[in-house]
Design a protein around this motif. Sequence first.
Motif, mmCIF file in Angstrom:
data_model
loop_
_atom_site.group_PDB
_atom_site.id
_atom_site.type_symbol
_atom_site.label_atom_id
_atom_site.label_comp_id
_atom_site.label_asym_id
_atom_site.label_seq_id
_atom_site.Cartn_x
_atom_site.Cartn_y
_atom_site.Cartn_z
ATOM 1 N N ASP A 66 0.812 -1.220 0.000
ATOM 2 C CA ASP A 66 0.000 0.000 0.000
ATOM 3 C C ASP A 66 0.848 1.275 0.000
ATOM 4 O O ASP A 66 0.470 2.296 -0.559
ATOM 5 N N ARG A 69 2.054 3.640 -2.940
ATOM 6 C CA ARG A 69 1.286 4.777 -3.445
ATOM 7 C C ARG A 69 2.121 6.058 -3.523
ATOM 8 O O ARG A 69 1.874 6.921 -4.349
ATOM 9 N N GLU A 82 -2.852 1.955 -9.222
ATOM 10 C CA GLU A 82 -3.017 1.455 -7.864
ATOM 11 C C GLU A 82 -1.694 0.779 -7.456
ATOM 12 O O GLU A 82 -0.951 0.291 -8.319
ATOM 13 N N HIS A 84 -0.863 -2.076 -6.166
ATOM 14 C CA HIS A 84 -0.601 -3.470 -6.531
ATOM 15 C C HIS A 84 -0.321 -3.628 -8.021
ATOM 16 O O HIS A 84 0.023 -4.687 -8.504
ATOM 17 N N GLU A 85 -0.505 -2.574 -8.768
ATOM 18 C CA GLU A 85 -0.223 -2.673 -10.191
ATOM 19 C C GLU A 85 1.268 -2.535 -10.490
ATOM 20 O O GLU A 85 1.707 -2.798 -11.601
#
Length: 857
Positions: A66, A69, A82, A84-85
């Motif tokens: 997370d 970001r 995002e 996780h991409e």
Amino acid sequence: MGEPTHQDHRHLVTQLETERARLEAILQQLPLAVVIAEAPDGRLIMGNQQVEAIFRHPYHAASNVDGYREYRGLRPDGTMMEPHEWPLARALSSGEVIVAEEVDILRGDGTRGTIRLNAAPIHERDGTIQTAVVVFEDITEQRRNERALEFLIEASEILAKSLDYETTLESVAGLIVPRLADWCVVDIVDDAGAIRRLAMKHRDPDRMPLLQTLEYRYPHRQDSAYGPARVMRTGKAELHSDINPDSIERAALDAEHLLILRALDIRSYMCVPLVARERTVGAISFTFSDSGRRYTEDDLKLAEELGRRVAIAVDNAHLFRAEQNSRALAEEAGRRITLLANISRVLASSLDYDVTLEQIAELAIPELADACIVDIVEADGRMYRPAVAHSDPEQELLLRQLSNDASPTIDDDSPHHRAIRSGQPLLVPRITEEMVRASVPEHALDRMMSAGYQSALILPLVRHGTVLGALSFASYDPGRYTAETLPYMRDVAERAAIAIENARLFRDSQIAEARYRSLFEHAADAILVADVEGRYLDANPAAVKLVGYSRDEILGMRVGELVTHGPAWTDDEYARYVEDGYWHGELALRRKDGTEVPVEATATIARLRDGAVYLSVVRDITERRAAERMQRDFMTMVTHDLKSPLTSIKGFAQLMQRREAYSKTAVDSIVGQTSHLERLINDMLDAARLEAGQAELRHGRVDLVTLGRTVLDYCQALTQDHHLRFESTQPQIIGWWDQDRLAQVIQNLLSNAIKYSTDGDILLHIDVRQASGMREAVVSVSDQGMGIPVDALPRIFERFYRHESAERGHQGLGLGLYISRSLIEAHGGRITVESNPTRGSTFRFTLPLGEHGNVSR
Ligand code: ADP
């Protein structure tokens, strides 16, 4: 090997740390960015310094996925990725190996970059994923260059596609937005040097109207301190990477301008000139607004490169257009010259007035107009419309109908008539309803309006300052007649005017010719026309009748064959005729039957352009000759057969008077009557001599004053009822005259005065006066008698003329004044009369005197 000792463990740990430090040092030194994450949370356990350099913000040791970001990645569509991409996260979670994936990033300094990543998981011996490593490099520069190149290639392709640069520029704008700008505008300097906005594009279609309003309401000012106007002026590009909202406020011209600028939200701006062949042909303005992008020097370079390509395209299009234009112009000029030549040729081929006018109208269609009207102004100012032409027969009919109701005079106030009156062309590039209203009658208005003419031209036809009429052209094409076409159209009108003038002259000459022909044909006098060589060219019916030859026979003859050369027609005389151009006299013509006819001829020479023509008007004087002969015979008879016996009668009577043996009254009466008869006969004799040109003057030195007094005394003795007075300011007036003849004239005037007045004063006045530089003697005789009626005045000097009032009781033949006039004129003088029934008559004659009172001898 046995169980590891504590010593061994320490050693191992140290060795591991050393290795790790070495590894870290190596990773830090790598030119690539490396980040290592630990499963399963994705905690970042290591990142080298390249990471900070590429992301331009401090390394963030995220404790789980997370936390990625913080590293702002962008999807290909520009939206935020995002966590996780990220490839690292994917390698950790799914064991994916990622090779050369490119991701755009938003860097810590707000700029964008592109990185290329490789990521791979590191497995435990049991196959579980322990860590993952991502290695990436900054390929922003490389990518930008590639994109710029792509962009330029694409732009070049578009630019090469067409020579119509207006549409090409639209496509270029489409290429720029959104790749290189949120909105952009393209401005071009046109041939006239004005700036025209040829393309504008906004990423957001809803904001397009803002750009349009901006262009329409706030056009370029050449002296602008920023933006396209300045760039075009200086040829230098402008770059404002970060625009301060305050500066927008300052740049706004008014409240509305500010609103528009705010709505357009200009944050970053650049403007590049379009330069081709060292000439600035325009500018392109690029703007970033809320996309948050900023222009850099690199962008400016790209924009400048684009600008060069666009400029070349625009320049080529200009050149091509100029070339096309000049070719079109040359073709147009060729067509016009041919048309002019046609007009001249066709118009010259016809002298028929009406045909000429029709042709003028028809020639104009369709080359010069869709409708053409010819108006003609006649010499008396009346107007008529002899010709109209239209490409469409139905419309032509309408024009004809309108022409029938057209005003017959040119004094009304329609623009059409005003143009004709002024002689100045009227150019109507755009026909308005008011104009149509002012020009056509009410009932034709609708039809005329629906005819849909867009432009018109009225050209007065002027020759030598006179308006012959007008050519009116109308076209469905709005820009058909302009100031540029005017000179050519004037040329056309001038040729038409010449043709009309020629046709009109020809028509007039035909009318005149017809008129003269009829005069010639119907003249009572014979008229003969001969050329310089004396060959007859024409003879009228009266001439044919006079000489008895047919017209054709006469035309085959020469002057000598008709005219008998008598004393009146000598070589000398002919020479004088040729010199004076005029001859008047009598001669004889030889008829076909051989007889001669006496004629009085007046010959003139008409010098025409194609040679002289000898024109003689010949009058048969056979009858006049006979009458004259009779009169002469009678005169001779009277004078000889009456005068001789009378003279003897008088002689005997005078003898008888002296003898005093007969009745005195009877003898006196005989003497008086014979004297009177003698006077009458003398008059007739005089007249006959004057007529025959036989009266010769015997000049001598005469004192007119003395002569006057003598005659006056003589006449006073003849009357008791009148008082004869003499007046003169001169003691004497000496001239070189025939004394007896002058005495005869004065006596004649005095005795008329006595005869035609019952009583009263009769004044003989003799003086000298200066008349038009010449001295002359003036003799006047005034009475207070009955006077002479006005209608008789012009005739009293005629031979045998007696006024009816004189017929009663006054003896006379009507010869006295005739003789007097002949004698005075023979002296070079003039005799006149003034009369008034209540105040009597005054006869006055003049005699020229030399400069100093004496006529030179
Ligand atoms: P005569 O006197 O023989 O008739 P003249 O030639 O002398 O012819 O005159 C012509 C006419 O002019 C006269 O008949 C007379 O009608 C008119 N006339 C001449 N002199 C006078 C005059 N002094 N007063 C009035 N009428 C005159």
